[in-house]
Design a protein around this motif. Structure first.
Motif, PDB file in Angstrom:
ATOM      1  N   ASN A 192     -12.706 113.789  51.228  1.00 31.28           N
ATOM      2  CA  ASN A 192     -12.805 112.405  50.732  1.00 31.28           C
ATOM      3  C   ASN A 192     -13.952 112.172  49.754  1.00 31.28           C
ATOM      4  OD1 ASN A 192     -10.696 110.745  51.537  1.00 31.28           O
ATOM      5  ND2 ASN A 192     -11.566 110.367  53.572  1.00 31.28           N
ATOM      6  N   LEU A 241     -14.167 105.402  55.121  1.00 28.40           N
ATOM      7  CA  LEU A 241     -13.829 106.770  54.759  1.00 28.40           C
ATOM      8  C   LEU A 241     -14.515 107.752  55.696  1.00 28.40           C
ATOM      9  CD1 LEU A 241     -14.151 106.688  50.869  1.00 28.40           C
ATOM     10  CD2 LEU A 241     -12.041 106.659  52.226  1.00 28.40           C
ATOM     11  N   ARG A 252      -9.206 113.125  54.545  1.00 31.76           N
ATOM     12  CA  ARG A 252      -8.039 112.308  54.853  1.00 31.76           C
ATOM     13  C   ARG A 252      -6.842 113.228  55.102  1.00 31.76           C
ATOM     14  NH1 ARG A 252      -9.129 112.613  49.596  1.00 31.76           N
ATOM     15  NH2 ARG A 252      -7.476 112.814  48.020  1.00 31.76           N
ATOM     16  N   ARG A 287      -5.079 118.418  54.774  1.00 31.90           N
ATOM     17  CA  ARG A 287      -6.362 117.736  54.754  1.00 31.90           C
ATOM     18  C   ARG A 287      -6.923 117.774  53.337  1.00 31.90           C
ATOM     19  NH1 ARG A 287      -8.320 121.211  59.923  1.00 31.90           N
ATOM     20  NH2 ARG A 287      -6.828 122.582  58.916  1.00 31.90           N
TER      21      ARG A 287
END
Length: 323
Positions: free
Chosen positions: A233, A178, A182, A230
């Motif tokens: 995360n 991660l 993301r 976007r």
């Protein structure tokens, strides 16, 4: 601050400070133009989940009416806040770098602090001791954790599709390392939304025009064109470290206010047993209620059967418990 009046509803949009220098939070407020008396039991704050902003979910006009509009028409003073990194709130600087340059950002404690900033702002401007909270998905964790730590400031708590310990994969987690955030592609969102819905029921549950209205609003002004956004995360990392590892992010037994859980039968993101477990642990709530909606997904309040969610929440917010 921007203010407008449409269909007797006054809308204000503002940026308020967070507890972090350089990070401002987008807040929208709606109320009826004739509402002049503001009270704790008629003040509501929305917060959304781990991928999409509150501003394009709770205030998405479908057939001319959003859930925020509906609550305002009912006589409520209604607010939403976009947590940092989402929607129209400030993006942390890590979101301007490649995702692999930084660890996952906007983890749950940070997002709870943003909820606290918005709640304190609302209480202060209207001199209220309490407000009502509505959270969806990850937002149920944020609202529950905030409420467990600030019970004196929460009137009632509504949890739409609450998170809990999970043994099934999270739909937001595709696996692998991660980064800070993301990239979510518009092309994948409809199949994820309707995961598990029989083909013959998809258009009935989520009218194509409604999905397109949501997608147009959600993927506008993202800085990545009209087909990508976007998403921080932090929530995905928390899901791995806590929910998928047998460690709760909050304790439901610390919720000392009335609680309503709303869940839909086709929700694959938060299966029914999660919501049932949260409900069973609400041992300190003066009263608690569960409403199960048929023919709905994780995003049931933006689907054809959303009126059932609206009605359940209206009743819960309106009622006065017998002495």
């Amino acid at each position: 601050m921007h203010k407008s009046v449409t269909d007797s509803i006054v809308c204000e949009e503002m940026m308020i400070p967070s507890d972090t220098a350089g990070i401002a939070l987008f807040v929208r407020r709606k109320r009826r133009s004739d509402l002049v008396r503001f009270s704790a039991d008629r003040t509501v704050l929305f917060v959304a989940g781990s991928t999409y902003p509150a501003s394009t979910t709770f205030d998405l006009r479908l057939d001319g009416l959003s859930w925020m509009d509906h609550l305002a028409h009912q006589g409520n003073d209604v607010y939403l806040v976009d947590v940092r990194g989402y929607g129209r709130s400030s993006r942390p600087p890590e979101m301007e770098a490649p995702p692999s340059d930084h660890q996952p950002i906007v983890r749950t404690p940070v997002a709870v602090r943003d909820v606290a900033s918005a709640a304190a702002f609302i209480r202060s401007r209207r001199d209220l001791d309490k407000i009502n909270l509505i959270g969806w998905s990850w937002g149920t964790t944020l609202m529950s954790r905030y409420a467990s730590e600030n019970a004196a400031h929460v009137g009632k708590l509504v949890l739409i599709a609450p998170q809990w310990l999970r043994t099934t994969p999270s739909a937001a987690d595709v696996g692998g390392p991660l980064g800070a955030y993301r990239i979510v592609e518009r092309s994948t969102t409809k199949s994820r939304w309707l995961n598990g819905v029989p083909d013959g029921k998809k258009d009935a549950i989520l009218p194509p025009a409604w999905f397109n209205a949501w997608a147009e609003a959600t993927f506008a002004n993202t800085g990545l064109g009209t087909d990508k956004l976007r998403a921080p995360n932090g929530t995905v990392q928390d899901s791995r470290d806590y929910w998928a590892s047998g460690k709760p992010l909050y304790d439901p037994s610390l919720l000392t206010m009335p609680v309503l859980i709303v869940h839909a039968d086709l929700d694959r993101d938060c299966p029914m047993e999660m919501a049932q477990t949260v409900f069973s642990k609400l041992s300190a709530a003066p009263y608690r209620r569960w409403v199960e909606v048929g023919e709905g997904t994780h995003s049931v309040f933006m689907e054809r059967n959303r009126w059932q969610v609206f009605g359940a929440v209206d009743g819960f917010l309106d009622e006065e418990a017998p002495a």
